[in-house]
Design an enzyme around this catalytic site. Structure first.
Site, PDB file in Angstrom:
ATOM      1  N   ASP A 432       0.844  -1.204   0.000  1.00 26.93           N
ATOM      2  CA  ASP A 432       0.000   0.000   0.000  1.00 26.93           C
ATOM      3  C   ASP A 432       0.880   1.256   0.000  1.00 26.93           C
ATOM      4  OD1 ASP A 432      -2.302   1.543   0.179  1.00 26.93           O
ATOM      5  OD2 ASP A 432      -2.527   1.275   2.349  1.00 26.93           O
ATOM      6  N   GLU A 435       2.783   5.124  -3.842  1.00 28.06           N
ATOM      7  CA  GLU A 435       2.805   6.090  -4.977  1.00 28.06           C
ATOM      8  C   GLU A 435       4.112   6.874  -5.027  1.00 28.06           C
ATOM      9  OE1 GLU A 435       0.262   5.678  -2.837  1.00 28.06           O
ATOM     10  OE2 GLU A 435      -0.802   4.414  -4.253  1.00 28.06           O
ATOM     11  N   ASP A 508      -8.765   3.507  -3.235  1.00 31.59           N
ATOM     12  CA  ASP A 508      -9.864   3.899  -2.345  1.00 31.59           C
ATOM     13  C   ASP A 508     -11.075   4.427  -3.093  1.00 31.59           C
ATOM     14  OD1 ASP A 508      -8.213   3.120  -0.312  1.00 31.59           O
ATOM     15  OD2 ASP A 508      -7.525   5.151   0.143  1.00 31.59           O
TER      16      ASP A 508
HETATM   17  O1  MIG Z   1      -4.112   6.000   4.353  1.00 30.53           O
HETATM   18  O2  MIG Z   1      -4.064   0.738   5.456  1.00 30.53           O
HETATM   19  O3  MIG Z   1      -5.913   2.159  -0.056  1.00 30.53           O
HETATM   20  O4  MIG Z   1      -7.007  -0.070   1.180  1.00 30.53           O
HETATM   21  O5  MIG Z   1      -7.209  -0.023   3.988  1.00 30.53           O
HETATM   22  C1  MIG Z   1      -4.893   4.856   4.213  1.00 30.53           C
HETATM   23  C2  MIG Z   1      -5.239   1.464   5.494  1.00 30.53           C
HETATM   24  C3  MIG Z   1      -4.005   3.640   4.082  1.00 30.53           C
HETATM   25  C4  MIG Z   1      -5.095   2.959   2.033  1.00 30.53           C
HETATM   26  C5  MIG Z   1      -5.512   1.763   1.237  1.00 30.53           C
HETATM   27  C6  MIG Z   1      -6.619   1.049   1.937  1.00 30.53           C
HETATM   28  C7  MIG Z   1      -6.155   0.623   3.309  1.00 30.53           C
HETATM   29  C8  MIG Z   1      -5.715   1.852   4.108  1.00 30.53           C
HETATM   30  N1  MIG Z   1      -4.652   2.557   3.379  1.00 30.53           N
END
Ligand code: MIG
Length: 823
Positions: A432, A435, A508
């Site tokens: 996650d 980016e 998201d």
């Molecule tokens: O700032 O880990 O897209 O799927 O549940 C949020 C928490 C961070 C973003 C991800 C999302 C995930 C969430 N993450």
């Protein structure tokens, strides 16, 4: 004193305003240099007056700039520009090496042009103005420069902004570009590639999490692709600023693109895969249903959810742990209060048929008592600013530093950090925030330095590949540590080629009907942009779906290559049984259907891996000459045999479905229908329109609560009558190792063809794997006659079941060569 402290919100507003001014400037870069805004040294190619050939590489110069034309394959030609004749070293994360294929090519010159040709395509360099164009071997021109390539000096960072502008035709359509929150056909849009954490993105919001600088044009029924392999912030304009021009440009790097000839979109996609690679075969369990939420904790909650699936008899293979499993969000640690014995929990879950997937983030907490930080710091593995100061930013753990995943040594280190998780039995890793996302500022500052596998650069160059290199490190580490088992990875960010390392989810999204429609488009688009193994957060990440929306999303999700429900932490319970009846039963019905079709999906995956076919195929890919299909974005095929048309509106009782030409069967009623037209289909909540192409053999497994729950005793083959030859695949292997790379697999091909009074099914096989089951259970659908005699490999089949709905069933051994059914 007080006044001197900047108000962070104000600062953000100012930054945004500054960003907008920049956008304005960018807007004018294309055709109207923004005079007065800043002095721009803008240069166009002059007149090509000299050519030099080194093997398959041709160099054209105007005396200052140099253009390289490389014959890559019979249908792929690469063009590269060096403003002052010096090319950069060749290096690309997207294309690890050029395909090694023996190609014949020739150079031709006359008064008007130079021409580099293969047997299938020509690249023309016009003498008058250095315009570059491409044509096929019948002389049909597919792509032409509208202006010569040009560049503008970048005073601040060095290098150039680089531009290419081509003619855009009246009826030309554009597809691809990975993930864009807009209509499927990109005609008339201007879009940007810059990986961005786009929480709750809107329709038309751009850019999103991934950057895939590859598009497909279809004009006059002929397709070609352009892959602009440039990792800097890149821009695409498909006739938006000027309806007669298509442009792409980047804020740095080389102007380098691959022209990929069609003539069919499928050829373009397959060739794009030849350049950038394919998804390796996933572990078979990863094609099952996955349940996720931010977050399931403590341990007991995870167990309750897992048991919920078994009690409700809803199949599920994967359960996810979001960031709360960690100790203070420190990667590679566990919160022992919530998860006192993770190894035990994971093995209990495994015994119950669940694979555990854990999240990992790139931000490493600055904390000298934390081993991962200490190691990274001591070895200088974290990114630094231009003057060698640390790159720091706030994310979930608080103040963080970030590994430079573009450094191979760092990737290796990162990969090894998974040893404990692997030892605990973790089966997959969810990457996650790559980016990379940073609270407040959004991402890293431009001046951050990256090692870039020795081809150093600033964050401007590395930003779009950072996430891909993170998941690459994860994947390669897991692959090493899981011995010969296939790792499962999922990533949010990516660049062209990310499919070699990971599946992708669309980030998201929101629990709304608009997002269901958008998700459907996003997945089709990802699929033709190299990323077949993709899925959305089923149900929508933020906000609350009602039972109907969730069920419609499960229906679409059953036909997404990656099927996972996920939701934000501040939402209500969101499991497939959370909405009561009739929703629970319908959700179960579709998830069961998903499991029945796993051998079909697994075979489609093999076709992707071996031949470069995308798994989801939009309608335009089936009939690209039909202009109306350039704008039909709801229907798609899942593999090439099953057409799906999701229901995308609340309360919808019927909808129109377009079927490509040929004969199809309604999956639910078995009614045969003629394609090449739209038809109205009833869509009560428990039905999503599904059609099967006549002549298909659709393999089916018995429903299980998770893949591999039971030994398979026989495989069902659903055969759909056709009066023309149709070929189908069935791929089988162990489903979890890389043995398929050593030919330990079985690829079966079925050839079905019928006449007014007979139907023949032939089977051929390739590979060294032997499945354990002995027989097939064959079901004949749509037979225009009642079978009087069935001859299988020369012997007559005696036990035929004649069903009331005019389907017929019988059993036979799995290794048959030929079965004939007679009237
Ligand atoms: O700032 O880990 O897209 O799927 O549940 C949020 C928490 C961070 C973003 C991800 C999302 C995930 C969430 N993450």
């Amino acid at each position: 004193m007080e006044e001197n402290i900047p108000n962070p919100e104000l600062l953000t507003a100012q930054l945004l305003a500054a960003e907008e001014i920049l956008e304005e400037e960018e807007f004018h870069h294309l055709n109207n240099p923004a005079e007065g805004i800043k002095p721009i040294v803008k240069k166009y190619l002059g007149i090509p007056n000299h050519v030099e050939q080194i093997d398959n590489r041709f160099y054209f110069t105007d005396g200052d700039a140099n253009v390289e034309v490389v014959v890559v394959t019979k249908t792929i030609i690469r063009v590269r520009l060096a403003p002052h004749s010096v090319f950069l070293e060749e290096f690309s994360y997207a294309v690890p090496e050029l395909p090694q294929e023996a190609v014949e090519y020739s150079l031709f010159e006359d008064e008007t042009e130079f021409r580099v040709s293969t047997e299938l395509v020509n690249c023309h360099i016009r003498k008058q103005d250095f315009h570059i164009s491409f044509s096929d071997n019948t002389g049909h021109v597919t792509s032409t420069d509208a202006t010569p390539m040009h560049w503008e000096e970048n005073v601040k960072f060095g290098g150039y902004y680089v531009f290419c502008t081509k003619e855009c035709h009246n009826e030309e359509s554009f597809f691809g570009l990975g993930d864009k929150a807009t209509d499927f056909n990109l005609r008339g849009k201007r879009l940007k590639n810059w990986n961005t954490d786009a929480y709750s993105f809107n329709w038309n919001q751009d850019p999103l999490y991934r950057s895939i600088p590859f598009y497909i044009s279809v004009n006059e029924g002929i397709a070609h692709g352009i892959f602009f392999d440039n990792t800097f912030k890149a821009h695409f304009d498909f006739g938006a600023e000027d309806a007669t021009k298509t442009s792409f440009w980047a804020d740095g790097g080389e102007l380098q693109y691959y022209y990929i000839h069609g003539p069919h979109m499928m050829d373009v996609v397959k060739n794009y895969h030849i350049l950038t690679g394919k998804h390796p075969m996933p572990p078979r369990w990863a094609l099952g249903y996955h349940q996720c939420r931010w977050s399931y904790y403590p341990e007991n909650k995870v167990r309750v959810i897992a048991n919920g699936f078994r009690q409700n008899k809803i199949p599920c293979d994967g359960i996810y742990l979001d960031i709360d499993y960690m100790d203070g969000y420190r990667c590679f640690t566990w919160n022992r209060k919530y998860f006192p014995d993770p190894k035990k929990m994971i093995s209990d879950l495994a015994a119950n048929g669940f694979k555990t997937v854990v999240i990992i983030d790139p931000g490493i907490r600055v904390d000298d008592n934390y081993a991962v930080f200490k190691e990274g710091k001591e070895n200088r593995y974290f990114c630094r600013r231009c003057d060698d100061y640390f790159m720091e930013g706030h994310v979930w753990p608080g103040r963080c530093q970030f590994p430079d995943f573009t450094n191979p040594e760092v990737r290796n280190w990162w990969g090894n950090l998974f040893d404990e998780l692997v030892d605990y039995g973790v089966a997959g890793v969810w990457n996650d925030m790559n980016e990379p996302a940073v609270f407040g500022s959004g991402t890293f500052p431009d001046d951050v330095r990256h090692q870039y596998d020795g081809y150093r650069g600033s964050h401007r160059k590395a930003h779009n590949v950072y996430g891909m290199q993170m998941v690459r490190a994860t994947y390669e580490g897991l692959r090493k540590q899981m011995k010969n088992k296939r790792p499962f990875t999922i990533t949010r960010a990516g660049y062209a080629g990310v499919q070699r390392y990971s599946s992708v989810w669309t980030g998201d999204n929101v629990a709304s009907w608009e997002h269901l429609r958008l998700g459907n488009i996003q997945l089709q688009r990802l699929s033709i942009s190299g990323i077949s193994f993709c899925g959305t957060d089923i149900g929508g990440f933020s906000g609350e779906p009602d039972g109907e929306l969730f069920t419609r999303w499960i229906q679409l999700g059953s036909f997404s290559p990656f099927m996972r429900a996920h939701s934000a932490g501040d939402t209500k319970e969101r499991e497939p049984w959370s909405f009561g009846e009739p929703f629970t039963s319908i959700n179960r019905k579709f998830i069961e259907l998903r499991y029945r079709l796993i051998p079909y999906l697994y075979s489609a995956f093999w076709e992707h891996y071996r031949y470069g076919f995308p798994i989801l195929r939009p309608l335009v890919m089936h009939e690209q000459s039909e202009m109306a299909n350039h704008f039909r974005q709801d229907e798609f095929t899942f593999g090439d045999k099953i057409l799906v048309c999701p229901v995308l509106n609340p309360g919808q009782q019927s909808r129109n479905v377009y079927l490509p030409k040929g004969k199809w069967y309604d999956f639910w009623t078995l009614e045969m229908v003629d394609g090449g037209r739209e038809l109205a289909v009833q869509t009560p909540l428990d039905i999503m329109p599904i059609f099967v192409k006549a002549g298909s053999v659709i393999p089916e497994y018995p429903v299980m609560q998770y893949t591999g729950e039971k030994d398979i005793e026989e495989v069902k083959l659903n055969i759909y009558y056709s009066d023309s030859d149709v070929r189908s695949f069935l791929f089988e292997d162990y489903g979890e190792t890389f043995a398929y790379e050593q030919d330990i697999y079985l690829e079966k091909k079925f050839l079905v063809n019928g006449t007014a009074d007979s139907l023949t099914i032939q089977q051929s096989m390739e590979g060294l794997y032997t499945p354990r089951y002995e027989g097939y259970h064959l079901k004949l659908n749509g037979l225009p006659f009642k079978p009087a005699k069935i001859i299988a490999d020369g012997t007559e089949v005696k036990d035929i079941v004649f069903n009331k709905d005019k389907t017929y069933e019988f059993k036979f051994r799995k290794n048959f060569k030929k079965i004939e059914i007679f009237r």
